[in-house]
Design an enzyme around this catalytic site. Structure first.
Site, PDB file in Angstrom:
ATOM      1  N   HIS A  31     -23.997 -35.158 -33.046  1.00 22.53           N
ATOM      2  CA  HIS A  31     -22.718 -34.663 -33.556  1.00 22.53           C
ATOM      3  C   HIS A  31     -22.639 -33.151 -33.398  1.00 22.53           C
ATOM      4  O   HIS A  31     -23.617 -32.477 -33.077  1.00 22.53           O
ATOM      5  CB  HIS A  31     -22.546 -35.068 -35.012  1.00 22.53           C
ATOM      6  CG  HIS A  31     -22.306 -36.534 -35.218  1.00 22.53           C
ATOM      7  ND1 HIS A  31     -22.002 -37.088 -36.438  1.00 22.53           N
ATOM      8  CD2 HIS A  31     -22.296 -37.571 -34.332  1.00 22.53           C
ATOM      9  CE1 HIS A  31     -21.835 -38.394 -36.316  1.00 22.53           C
ATOM     10  NE2 HIS A  31     -22.015 -38.703 -35.049  1.00 22.53           N
ATOM     11  N   GLU A  77     -22.399 -30.708 -35.525  1.00 15.55           N
ATOM     12  CA  GLU A  77     -23.251 -29.909 -36.395  1.00 15.55           C
ATOM     13  C   GLU A  77     -24.678 -29.802 -35.848  1.00 15.55           C
ATOM     14  O   GLU A  77     -25.290 -28.728 -35.893  1.00 15.55           O
ATOM     15  CB  GLU A  77     -23.297 -30.523 -37.799  1.00 15.55           C
ATOM     16  CG  GLU A  77     -21.933 -30.608 -38.472  1.00 15.55           C
ATOM     17  CD  GLU A  77     -21.236 -31.935 -38.249  1.00 15.55           C
ATOM     18  OE1 GLU A  77     -20.563 -32.421 -39.175  1.00 15.55           O
ATOM     19  OE2 GLU A  77     -21.364 -32.491 -37.125  1.00 15.55           O
ATOM     20  N   CYS A 110     -25.506 -35.816 -40.776  1.00 15.18           N
ATOM     21  CA  CYS A 110     -25.436 -34.389 -40.488  1.00 15.18           C
ATOM     22  C   CYS A 110     -25.631 -33.558 -41.757  1.00 15.18           C
ATOM     23  O   CYS A 110     -26.087 -32.413 -41.689  1.00 15.18           O
ATOM     24  CB  CYS A 110     -24.092 -34.045 -39.841  1.00 15.18           C
ATOM     25  SG  CYS A 110     -23.896 -34.727 -38.188  1.00 15.18           S
ATOM     26  N   ALA A 168       7.627 -36.719 -16.327  1.00 18.22           N
ATOM     27  CA  ALA A 168       8.139 -35.535 -15.640  1.00 18.22           C
ATOM     28  C   ALA A 168       9.649 -35.679 -15.537  1.00 18.22           C
ATOM     29  O   ALA A 168      10.166 -36.766 -15.264  1.00 18.22           O
ATOM     30  CB  ALA A 168       7.515 -35.409 -14.255  1.00 18.22           C
ATOM     31  N   SER A 207      12.000 -37.534  -1.813  1.00 21.21           N
ATOM     32  CA  SER A 207      10.872 -36.935  -2.517  1.00 21.21           C
ATOM     33  C   SER A 207      10.355 -37.885  -3.592  1.00 21.21           C
ATOM     34  O   SER A 207      11.127 -38.459  -4.354  1.00 21.21           O
ATOM     35  CB  SER A 207      11.290 -35.610  -3.157  1.00 21.21           C
ATOM     36  OG  SER A 207      10.249 -35.069  -3.915  1.00 21.21           O
ATOM     37  N   TRP A 262       7.913 -37.054  -5.991  1.00 22.01           N
ATOM     38  CA  TRP A 262       7.480 -36.407  -7.223  1.00 22.01           C
ATOM     39  C   TRP A 262       8.527 -35.426  -7.740  1.00 22.01           C
ATOM     40  O   TRP A 262       9.216 -34.767  -6.973  1.00 22.01           O
ATOM     41  CB  TRP A 262       6.166 -35.655  -6.998  1.00 22.01           C
ATOM     42  CG  TRP A 262       5.093 -36.465  -6.349  1.00 22.01           C
ATOM     43  CD1 TRP A 262       4.563 -36.280  -5.105  1.00 22.01           C
ATOM     44  CD2 TRP A 262       4.416 -37.607  -6.888  1.00 22.01           C
ATOM     45  NE1 TRP A 262       3.613 -37.214  -4.836  1.00 22.01           N
ATOM     46  CE2 TRP A 262       3.492 -38.057  -5.909  1.00 22.01           C
ATOM     47  CE3 TRP A 262       4.512 -38.293  -8.102  1.00 22.01           C
ATOM     48  CZ2 TRP A 262       2.677 -39.144  -6.117  1.00 22.01           C
ATOM     49  CZ3 TRP A 262       3.692 -39.395  -8.305  1.00 22.01           C
ATOM     50  CH2 TRP A 262       2.785 -39.806  -7.327  1.00 22.01           C
ATOM     51  N   THR A 300       8.830 -49.863 -13.298  1.00 22.91           N
ATOM     52  CA  THR A 300       8.079 -48.786 -12.652  1.00 22.91           C
ATOM     53  C   THR A 300       7.153 -49.343 -11.589  1.00 22.91           C
ATOM     54  O   THR A 300       6.999 -48.765 -10.506  1.00 22.91           O
ATOM     55  CB  THR A 300       7.274 -48.004 -13.714  1.00 22.91           C
ATOM     56  OG1 THR A 300       8.178 -47.375 -14.612  1.00 22.91           O
ATOM     57  CG2 THR A 300       6.398 -46.947 -13.068  1.00 22.91           C
ATOM     58  N   ARG A 339      -7.505 -39.923 -10.114  1.00 22.25           N
ATOM     59  CA  ARG A 339      -7.828 -39.326  -8.819  1.00 22.25           C
ATOM     60  C   ARG A 339      -7.870 -37.801  -8.953  1.00 22.25           C
ATOM     61  O   ARG A 339      -7.146 -37.209  -9.750  1.00 22.25           O
ATOM     62  CB  ARG A 339      -6.777 -39.718  -7.766  1.00 22.25           C
ATOM     63  CG  ARG A 339      -6.633 -41.217  -7.581  1.00 22.25           C
ATOM     64  CD  ARG A 339      -5.633 -41.580  -6.499  1.00 22.25           C
ATOM     65  NE  ARG A 339      -4.273 -41.157  -6.786  1.00 22.25           N
ATOM     66  CZ  ARG A 339      -3.432 -41.830  -7.570  1.00 22.25           C
ATOM     67  NH1 ARG A 339      -3.819 -42.942  -8.158  1.00 22.25           N
ATOM     68  NH2 ARG A 339      -2.206 -41.384  -7.773  1.00 22.25           N
TER      69      ARG A 339
END
Length: 355
Positions: A54, A56, A88, A156, A170, A172, A198, A209
């Site tokens: 952890h 600490e 801890c 985006a 395009s 993107w 989508t 990637r």
């Protein structure tokens, strides 16, 4: 009494804690800074990997023999139980540290009680209840309390709220720098969720990637009527895939895992999906990447906790079916961070209330 210096060092510990994102989960991200008796920083550490030391312990080791009489600044109350590692609290007492400044209490019923143990051991303990430290542990606390992962919606868009690529060919909207940031975050979460629309329009792989991968997120398609093609990139063997469909549909043609969801208000009830990701995939953080209809359903069901919005510095050359600026109008948001990535404005919001 908490001083401005205490808060500065606690926030330094919080910035360290963020480095553990993607490695610490399903544990919370935790950071620790240690000063000597003169107030000089002599050690620091964060929780790097679940099952390993952890924050600490890492900080104490980095401080060496300069902990005696010093102060430890810890974003989360130190654990006080034997889990995969030793408590801890015991290490802090043995180090000779005399003062502990804690960002927030540990809500876990088994790990809590650390502050009380430290006080009984003669240490001076202060719990700040700091907002930044609360933000750090929010995904952990949410999963602990609800059995569901933390949901981040990421997209985006153009300045005028369009998330659909332009009709000039395009692919993107955002910059290459923003795309690299997205892939880095993908490699730190447990699931990436998109709608069937989508998959049909973009044929994404939803893999990590050009970034260091700390986790392999499961790819999730919300596909009520099972229209996803077996030839889609989402159905390859590069990463696990989960198909979420309406009750009564036959998903046997898919080699991947599947889950049937009940319908609610012209969409699927997504809460059972999130609980499934938590229990079966040990998911703490998930990203939803679109499309607009999927975002709308998530917002309507009040299942979103954070937004990542990449805004490009231009307007759309067509009218979108759903305008994201209008869609988020029913959410109460707190801006957490905003910065530039090439020409994009990257904004992170915490959802404080949805209607």
């Amino acid at each position: 009494m908490t001083t401005q210096r205490d808060l500065e060092l606690l926030h330094k510990a919080a910035r360290l804690a963020i480095r553990g994102h993607g490695g610490a989960e399903p544990n919370p991200m935790v950071g620790c800074v240690i000063t000597n008796r003169n107030g000089t920083i002599v050690g620091s550490g964060y929780h790097r990997t679940c099952g390993e030391a952890h924050a600490e312990i890492n900080a104490i080791q980095s401080a060496g023999d300069e902990t005696l009489g010093g102060t430890a600044y810890i974003t989360l109350e130190p654990c006080n139980h034997h889990g995969k590692t030793s408590p801890c609290t015991h290490a802090l007492v043995e180090s000779g540290i005399k003062r502990i400044v804690i960002g927030v209490e540990d809500p876990h019923p088994e790990a809590g009680g650390g502050a009380e143990f430290l006080e009984r051991s003669g240490l001076d303990v202060t719990i700040v209840n700091d907002a930044l430290c609360h933000d750090l542990v929010a995904p952990f606390v949410h999963r602990l309390q609800t059995g569901m992962p933390w949901v981040i919606c990421k997209w985006a868009q153009t300045i005028d709220g369009c998330i659909e690529p332009s009709n000039d060919g395009s692919q993107w909207i955002s910059s290459q720098t923003s795309l690299r940031m997205v892939h880095r975050e993908r490699g730190r979460v447990d699931a990436i969720i998109v709608g069937a629309g989508t998959v049909a329009s973009d044929n994404p792989s939803l893999t990590v990637r050009d970034a260091t991968k700390r986790r392999t997120p499961v790819r999730v398609v919300i596909d009520p009527s099972l229209r996803t093609s077996l030839d889609s990139n989402i159905c390859n063997d590069e990463a696990p895939t989960l198909i979420a469909h309406a009750e009564g549909e036959d998903a046997s043609r898919f080699a991947s895992d599947s889950i049937a969801l009940p319908a609610t208000n012209h969409s699927l009830d997504l809460a059972p999906l999130l609980r499934h990701l938590s229990t079966e995939y040990d998911a703490t953080n998930v990203i939803i990447e679109g499309g607009a209809t999927t975002f709308a359903h998530v917002f309507d069901q009040c299942l979103v906790h954070e937004l990542w919005v990449f805004t490009a510095p231009h307007t759309a050359n067509h009218t979108p079916k759903i305008n994201m600026n209008d869609l988020v109008a029913n959410l109460s948001l707190r801006l957490m961070d905003e910065r530039m990535r090439e020409n994009d404005t990257v904004s992170r919001y915490r959802v404080t209330h949805c209607q």
